[in-house]
Design a protein around this motif. Structure first.
Motif, PDB file in Angstrom:
ATOM      1  N   GLY A   4       0.595  -1.059  -0.131  1.00 29.83           N
ATOM      2  CA  GLY A   4      -0.036   0.003  -0.007  1.00 29.83           C
ATOM      3  C   GLY A   4       0.808   1.181   0.027  1.00 29.83           C
ATOM      4  N   SER A  25      -4.508  -2.006  -0.371  1.00 31.71           N
ATOM      5  CA  SER A  25      -4.947  -0.830  -0.289  1.00 31.71           C
ATOM      6  C   SER A  25      -4.569  -0.129  -1.589  1.00 31.71           C
ATOM      7  CB  SER A  25      -3.986   0.081   0.946  1.00 31.71           C
ATOM      8  OG  SER A  25      -4.794   1.109   1.266  1.00 31.71           O
ATOM      9  N   THR A  58      -7.815  -7.738  -3.649  1.00 42.97           N
ATOM     10  CA  THR A  58      -7.733  -6.694  -2.769  1.00 42.97           C
ATOM     11  C   THR A  58      -7.761  -6.667  -1.642  1.00 42.97           C
ATOM     12  OG1 THR A  58      -9.712  -5.786  -3.450  1.00 42.97           O
ATOM     13  CG2 THR A  58      -8.230  -5.226  -5.298  1.00 42.97           C
ATOM     14  N   SER A 109      -8.933  -1.893  -0.393  1.00 43.02           N
ATOM     15  CA  SER A 109      -8.682  -0.942  -1.385  1.00 43.02           C
ATOM     16  C   SER A 109      -9.799  -0.125  -1.696  1.00 43.02           C
ATOM     17  CB  SER A 109      -7.941  -1.795  -2.734  1.00 43.02           C
ATOM     18  OG  SER A 109      -6.974  -2.650  -2.524  1.00 43.02           O
TER      19      SER A 109
END
Length: 229
Positions: free
Chosen positions: A47, A109, A131, A134
């Motif tokens: 992320g 993220s 994900t 996210s």
């Protein structure tokens, strides 16, 4: 929670405590899920404001569970740039060619937004996208990171530097992992609408725990294992 609102302050404060677990995860032994993988290649994308070191526990656990887990090559992910996505695309294509099979992407993220864009850009090289918290759906301001993103990237969070629209489901198996306890991204943004992913999987974790909490890591391995073999 109002539509388009970031998570409440209480959830956001819990993320600070979760940072200790993130730091300690690099020292923990990996989780092993028997018969999950059989050498399938996986790339894990970190992320914002983190790098491949933050995903080491997840990658080691994937490796221990039979997958060929690789880092993204991102030392420090400060945001979305065409060069960053081009580098990731070349890495995916090279791993596909090396292993002779498409690559699964796990994006945490902002890394998950990268994965969704890449899923549209080079779907033939990708087997699956997962994900983790996210913010691909709804109001892009429904999180506590958008101001920092704009400061670091020099463009509005509503102005993506890519022609692809990460709100659109890529033409590969796409799984959205989300948590009602997320203190960074609004849960509805990470869960998305039914047509934006093939599966929406709820976990009990903060945003910072999604790639480190044992129950989350185990679930990720199980989901990848369902499409393996």
């Amino acid at each position: 929670m109002a539509a388009g609102s970031p998570p409440p302050l209480f959830n956001a404060l819990r993320e600070g405590l979760a940072m200790q677990g993130l730091a300690a995860s690099a020292l923990r032994p990996p989780i092993r899920v028997r018969n999950a993988g059989h050498g399938e290649p996986v790339i894990v994308i970190p992320g914002m404001m983190s790098g491949d070191n933050s995903t080491s526990f997840l990658r080691r656990s994937l490796q221990a569970s039979g997958f060929d887990a690789r880092p993204s090559g991102l030392i420090f992910n400060t945001g979305a740039t065409p060069q960053r996505l081009n580098d990731l695309q070349r890495r995916i294509e090279a791993l596909h060619a090396e292993r002779g099979q498409p690559v699964a992407l796990v994006g945490w993220s902002l890394g998950g937004l990268f994965a969704r864009v890449l899923g549209q850009r080079c779907a033939g090289d990708i087997s699956c996208i997962i994900t983790l918290g996210s913010p691909f759906s709804g109001d892009p301001h429904a999180n506590h990171a958008w101001r920092l993103y704009e400061l670091l990237n020099g463009h509005k969070v509503t102005q993506s530097p890519f022609p692809e629209d990460f709100r659109i489901k890529p033409p590969v198996r796409t799984i959205a992992i989300w948590s009602p306890n997320d203190g960074v991204v609004a849960p509805e943004s990470a869960r998305g609408l039914p047509d934006q992913s093939d599966e929406q999987v709820q976990v009990d974790a903060t945003h910072m725990e999604m790639a480190t909490a044992p129950q989350c890591v185990t679930r990720i391995i199980q989901l990848l294992g369902e499409g393996a073999g």
